[in-house]
Motif scaffolding. Structure first.
Motif, PDB file in Angstrom:
ATOM      1  N   LEU A 192       7.206   4.932  -3.913  1.00 56.92           N
ATOM      2  CA  LEU A 192       6.018   4.503  -3.494  1.00 56.92           C
ATOM      3  C   LEU A 192       5.662   3.035  -3.603  1.00 56.92           C
ATOM      4  O   LEU A 192       5.326   2.097  -3.183  1.00 56.92           O
ATOM      5  N   GLU A 193       6.060   2.433  -5.242  1.00 59.79           N
ATOM      6  CA  GLU A 193       6.063   1.148  -5.646  1.00 59.79           C
ATOM      7  C   GLU A 193       6.703   0.062  -4.682  1.00 59.79           C
ATOM      8  O   GLU A 193       6.356  -0.989  -4.153  1.00 59.79           O
ATOM      9  N   MET A 194       8.106   0.601  -4.496  1.00 63.31           N
ATOM     10  CA  MET A 194       9.027  -0.179  -3.654  1.00 63.31           C
ATOM     11  C   MET A 194       8.244  -0.325  -1.987  1.00 63.31           C
ATOM     12  O   MET A 194       8.500  -1.359  -1.418  1.00 63.31           O
ATOM     13  N   THR A 195       7.816   0.833  -1.503  1.00 60.11           N
ATOM     14  CA  THR A 195       7.351   0.838  -0.278  1.00 60.11           C
ATOM     15  C   THR A 195       5.976  -0.156  -0.317  1.00 60.11           C
ATOM     16  O   THR A 195       5.889  -1.021   1.007  1.00 60.11           O
ATOM     17  N   MET A 196       5.250  -0.187  -1.080  1.00 64.97           N
ATOM     18  CA  MET A 196       4.131  -0.982  -1.192  1.00 64.97           C
ATOM     19  C   MET A 196       4.591  -2.291  -1.140  1.00 64.97           C
ATOM     20  O   MET A 196       3.834  -3.329  -0.496  1.00 64.97           O
ATOM     21  N   ARG A 197       5.364  -2.706  -2.021  1.00 61.92           N
ATOM     22  CA  ARG A 197       5.904  -4.184  -2.241  1.00 61.92           C
ATOM     23  C   ARG A 197       6.573  -4.538  -0.907  1.00 61.92           C
ATOM     24  O   ARG A 197       6.307  -5.712  -0.461  1.00 61.92           O
ATOM     25  N   HIS A 198       7.274  -3.688  -0.200  1.00 63.38           N
ATOM     26  CA  HIS A 198       8.001  -4.230   1.126  1.00 63.38           C
ATOM     27  C   HIS A 198       6.901  -4.197   2.337  1.00 63.38           C
ATOM     28  O   HIS A 198       7.488  -4.931   3.168  1.00 63.38           O
ATOM     29  N   ARG A 199       6.362  -3.199   2.453  1.00 61.57           N
ATOM     30  CA  ARG A 199       5.634  -2.975   3.639  1.00 61.57           C
ATOM     31  C   ARG A 199       4.108  -3.477   3.555  1.00 61.57           C
ATOM     32  O   ARG A 199       3.410  -3.364   4.620  1.00 61.57           O
ATOM     33  N   GLY A 200       3.719  -3.693   2.384  1.00 63.91           N
ATOM     34  CA  GLY A 200       1.982  -4.111   2.266  1.00 63.91           C
ATOM     35  C   GLY A 200       1.618  -5.335   3.024  1.00 63.91           C
ATOM     36  O   GLY A 200       2.459  -6.362   2.817  1.00 63.91           O
ATOM     37  N   PRO A 238      -5.447   0.126  -0.286  1.00 59.66           N
ATOM     38  CA  PRO A 238      -4.927   0.190  -1.674  1.00 59.66           C
ATOM     39  C   PRO A 238      -4.305   1.669  -1.806  1.00 59.66           C
ATOM     40  O   PRO A 238      -5.058   2.658  -1.159  1.00 59.66           O
ATOM     41  N   VAL A 239      -3.499   1.719  -2.520  1.00 58.46           N
ATOM     42  CA  VAL A 239      -3.127   3.186  -3.313  1.00 58.46           C
ATOM     43  C   VAL A 239      -4.093   3.350  -4.453  1.00 58.46           C
ATOM     44  O   VAL A 239      -4.062   2.606  -5.598  1.00 58.46           O
ATOM     45  N   LEU A 240      -4.749   4.211  -4.620  1.00 54.74           N
ATOM     46  CA  LEU A 240      -5.787   5.008  -5.755  1.00 54.74           C
ATOM     47  C   LEU A 240      -4.719   5.509  -6.713  1.00 54.74           C
ATOM     48  O   LEU A 240      -4.292   6.640  -6.490  1.00 54.74           O
ATOM     49  N   THR A 241      -4.534   4.922  -8.119  1.00 58.66           N
ATOM     50  CA  THR A 241      -3.693   5.545  -9.085  1.00 58.66           C
ATOM     51  C   THR A 241      -4.631   5.880 -10.269  1.00 58.66           C
ATOM     52  O   THR A 241      -5.425   5.277 -10.739  1.00 58.66           O
ATOM     53  N   LEU A 242      -4.227   7.286 -10.520  1.00 60.51           N
ATOM     54  CA  LEU A 242      -5.100   7.810 -11.896  1.00 60.51           C
ATOM     55  C   LEU A 242      -4.196   7.472 -12.896  1.00 60.51           C
ATOM     56  O   LEU A 242      -3.141   7.643 -13.159  1.00 60.51           O
ATOM     57  N   ALA A 243      -5.180   6.613 -13.932  1.00 56.84           N
ATOM     58  CA  ALA A 243      -4.557   6.110 -14.971  1.00 56.84           C
ATOM     59  C   ALA A 243      -3.969   6.961 -15.870  1.00 56.84           C
ATOM     60  O   ALA A 243      -3.199   7.160 -16.561  1.00 56.84           O
ATOM     61  N   GLU A 271     -17.200   3.053  -6.147  1.00 57.03           N
ATOM     62  CA  GLU A 271     -17.329   1.669  -6.327  1.00 57.03           C
ATOM     63  C   GLU A 271     -16.167   1.229  -5.146  1.00 57.03           C
ATOM     64  O   GLU A 271     -16.418   0.411  -4.460  1.00 57.03           O
ATOM     65  N   ILE A 272     -15.080   1.857  -5.347  1.00 53.25           N
ATOM     66  CA  ILE A 272     -13.811   1.567  -4.557  1.00 53.25           C
ATOM     67  C   ILE A 272     -14.353   1.866  -2.765  1.00 53.25           C
ATOM     68  O   ILE A 272     -14.184   1.197  -2.127  1.00 53.25           O
ATOM     69  N   ARG A 308      -8.761  -4.387   0.780  1.00 53.74           N
ATOM     70  CA  ARG A 308      -7.399  -4.070   1.480  1.00 53.74           C
ATOM     71  C   ARG A 308      -6.531  -5.228   1.025  1.00 53.74           C
ATOM     72  O   ARG A 308      -6.900  -6.178   0.584  1.00 53.74           O
ATOM     73  N   GLY A 309      -5.130  -4.698   0.846  1.00 55.02           N
ATOM     74  CA  GLY A 309      -3.865  -5.699   0.460  1.00 55.02           C
ATOM     75  C   GLY A 309      -4.021  -5.620  -0.978  1.00 55.02           C
ATOM     76  O   GLY A 309      -3.123  -6.384  -1.381  1.00 55.02           O
ATOM     77  N   GLY A 310      -4.981  -4.679  -1.604  1.00 51.81           N
ATOM     78  CA  GLY A 310      -4.682  -4.986  -3.261  1.00 51.81           C
ATOM     79  C   GLY A 310      -3.842  -4.080  -3.709  1.00 51.81           C
ATOM     80  O   GLY A 310      -3.670  -4.136  -4.865  1.00 51.81           O
ATOM     81  N   GLY A 311      -2.881  -3.512  -2.894  1.00 53.41           N
ATOM     82  CA  GLY A 311      -1.921  -2.724  -3.670  1.00 53.41           C
ATOM     83  C   GLY A 311      -2.079  -1.466  -4.134  1.00 53.41           C
ATOM     84  O   GLY A 311      -2.611  -0.509  -3.712  1.00 53.41           O
ATOM     85  N   ARG A 312      -1.973  -1.234  -5.410  1.00 47.73           N
ATOM     86  CA  ARG A 312      -2.607  -0.471  -6.340  1.00 47.73           C
ATOM     87  C   ARG A 312      -3.815  -0.672  -7.108  1.00 47.73           C
ATOM     88  O   ARG A 312      -3.886  -1.678  -7.836  1.00 47.73           O
TER      89      ARG A 312
END
Length: 134
Positions: A78-86, A92-97, A118-119, A127-131
Motif C-alpha cells: 500500500l505504501e509503495m502504491t501510494m507513493r508511485h500512483r498517488g 487519502p488512505v485513512l489509517t488507524l494509529a 472531520e475528514i 485529496r492528495g494527502g496520501g495517508r
C-alpha cells in the motif's frame, strides 16, 4: 454519497467505529453525509487482493479506504502504491494509529469517530494527502 471501506486487517475495529457513528450524537451527521460502508465483495475483490488492487479500486470508485498501519515491503504494498500512483486528485488512505485501542477504549474510539467526521466533511480539501492517521 460518501463511501468507505475497511481493509481486511481492521474489519472488526472499523465495525466498532461504524456502530458508534450510527448512534447519537453522531447518527444524524452520518445520515447527513450519506455515508455507506462498502465491502471487498461490493467490488469483486478477493479477500487476498494485493494492496495495489485495493487502493486502485478505491480510487476508481471514490471510496475511502480505512486500514491499519502498513509498510513498504514490496512494490505492491500500500505504501509503495501510494507513493508511485498517488496524485493531487487521489483520496487519502485513512489509517488507524492504534487499532487495538479502538477495540478496548470507548473514549478513544469516539475520538477516532470525531476525526473521521472531520475528514469526511473536508474530504475534497484532503485529496492528495496520501495517508491520514486516525
Amino acid at each position: 454519497m460518501l463511501r468507505i471501506m475497511s481493509d481486511n486487517d481492521v474489519q472488526g475495529y472499523v465495525s466498532r467505529l461504524m456502530e458508534i457513528c450510527q448512534t447519537p450524537p453522531w447518527a444524524e451527521i452520518w445520515q447527513e453525509l450519506d455515508c455507506v460502508l462498502c465491502t471487498f465483495e461490493d467490488f469483486d475483490l478477493p479477500d487476498d487482493a494485493p494492496d495495489s488492487a485495493i487502493w486502485q479500486t478505491c480510487q476508481d470508485n471514490e471510496v475511502l479506504l480505512i486500514t491499519g498501519n502498513r509498510n513498504a515491503e514490496s512494490a505492491e504494498s500500500l505504501e509503495m502504491t501510494m507513493r508511485h500512483r498517488g496524485t493531487p486528485a487521489c483520496l487519502p488512505v485513512l489509517t488507524l494509529a492504534d487499532p487495538d485501542r479502538v477495540g478496548r477504549d470507548r473514549a478513544y474510539a469516539e475520538a477516532v469517530v470525531v476525526r473521521l467526521f472531520e475528514i469526511f466533511m473536508d474530504i475534497d480539501l484532503l485529496r492528495g494527502g496520501g495517508r491520514l492517521y486516525l
